[in-house]
Design an enzyme around this catalytic site. Structure first.
Site, short mmCIF file in Angstrom:
data_model
loop_
_atom_site.label_atom_id
_atom_site.label_comp_id
_atom_site.label_asym_id
_atom_site.label_seq_id
_atom_site.Cartn_x
_atom_site.Cartn_y
_atom_site.Cartn_z
CE LYS A 103 -13.80 2.50 -3.20
NZ LYS A 103 -14.02 3.93 -3.01
CE LYS A 120 -4.17 -1.82 2.03
NZ LYS A 120 -5.20 -1.66 3.18
CE LYS A 128 -10.41 -9.01 -5.14
NZ LYS A 128 -9.87 -9.13 -3.68
#
Length: 331
Positions: free
Chosen positions: A197, A110, A194
């Site tokens: 959004k 991340k 995957k």
């Protein structure tokens, strides 16, 4: 058995969230005592617009209830409404070791190349996750592949705290594996990625707020290949888009992949896609209607969250008090 799990109120829920996590939560309500929380403190680990966060909290609560989370069966609450989460997280940060956190692969992923510029919260949030679970003496936590490390960390922290202070306060939680395999829903435009959004193409996902017509259109335009559907699931390997659409149909209807293929074997996607669209509309239309009702009654949403937060606080407060006592602090 007591199960605790959280979801960040990031907005933009889609079919992947519903089939991969939320509907599994709905089934868990029949199998265990469940606490589900909106992880709004975790949402602060990256830059977030305050107005958007406030809106997303209600939106997420509405989506969970519309999907079948029953506030009477489960405890649904807002993480930040219970200060004990943050208080216990600090105590546990003093128990966790830097070496343990350095091994967390999600922080590396991340933070990317800007690790020095990442927030301290992004680095330490696995300890807050541990507090979320240990505060309620959860016996089990539903985890995906990407969260197994964090569950192990929670277990390590629980064991070290109990050993250091010679108490049996925290329960080292076990992974909760519900019946049936978790649905892994991929993009409608790329069967190897995957559903997300964050994908710039809205055609890559089915949003929970999409109309019946939008759902049908997205399925009709979903990427496929020219080959007919096989009768053997193994023959879907190497055909990611076909495998994804069959997997979605299986997850939505509750049929096995073998059952789906036995019905559609030899047929092309011209026959399969309309059946898939109909199944999705049947699942999502009542959910969307309920979501609209809840959106139009924010006071009721706030009441339900406040009630859930009060119930959760009553469970967590004695544990926090014992943690304070164990380390030698008054409470």
């Amino acid at each position: 058995m007591r199960v605790v799990s959280g979801i960040q109120p990031t907005g933009g829920l889609h079919l992947g969230n519903l089939l991969g996590a939320i509907l599994r939560w709905v089934r868990m309500q029949e199998e265990a005592e469940c606490l589900f929380f909106l992880a709004d403190l975790h949402a602060l680990t990256i830059d977030v617009d305050p107005q958007e966060l406030r809106s997303n909290i209600r939106e997420m609560a509405a989506a969970l209830i519309a999907s079948g989370i029953d506030p009477k069966k489960s405890i649904l609450f807002q993480q930040s409404a219970i200060p004990a989460h943050a208080e216990l997280a600090w105590i546990l940060q003093c128990t966790a070791r830097v070496g343990w956190l350095n091994r967390m692969t999600q922080f590396k992923e991340k933070s990317g190349k800007s690790r020095e510029g990442a927030s301290v919260g992004l680095y330490t949030y696995p300890v807050l996750q541990a507090a979320d679970v240990l505060l309620y003496r959860a016996t089990h936590v539903p985890v995906g592949e990407d969260q197994k490390q964090h569950l192990e960390l929670a277990r390590d922290i629980a064991i070290k705290f109990n050993t250091d202070y010679d108490v049996e306060l925290f329960v080292p939680p076990e992974p909760y594996i519900p019946a049936g395999a978790a649905a892994r829903i991929m993009s409608l435009r790329d069967g190897s990625a995957k559903m997300s959004k964050s994908d710039p193409s809205d055609m890559s996902r089915i949003n929970l707020t999409d109309s019946d017509d939008q759902i049908s259109q997205k399925i009709r335009k979903a990427k496929t290949d020219p080959e007919p559907l096989p009768d053997d699931p193994a023959l879907l390997d190497g055909r990611p888009e076909a495998k994804n659409l069959v997997g979605i149909y299986s997850a939505v209807t509750g049929e096995s992949v073998e059952q789906v293929l036995s019905r559609f074997a030899g047929q092309g996607f011209g026959a399969f896609k309309p059946a898939l669209a109909d199944a999705l509309v049947a699942l999502l239309h009542p959910l969307r209607s309920r979501l609209e009702e809840l959106r139009n009654d924010p006071a009721e949403l706030d009441r339900l969250l406040a009630d859930g937060s009060a119930r959760a606080a009553s469970l967590g407060q004695p544990v926090l008090k014992q943690a304070y006592s164990a380390v030698g602090l008054p409470r």
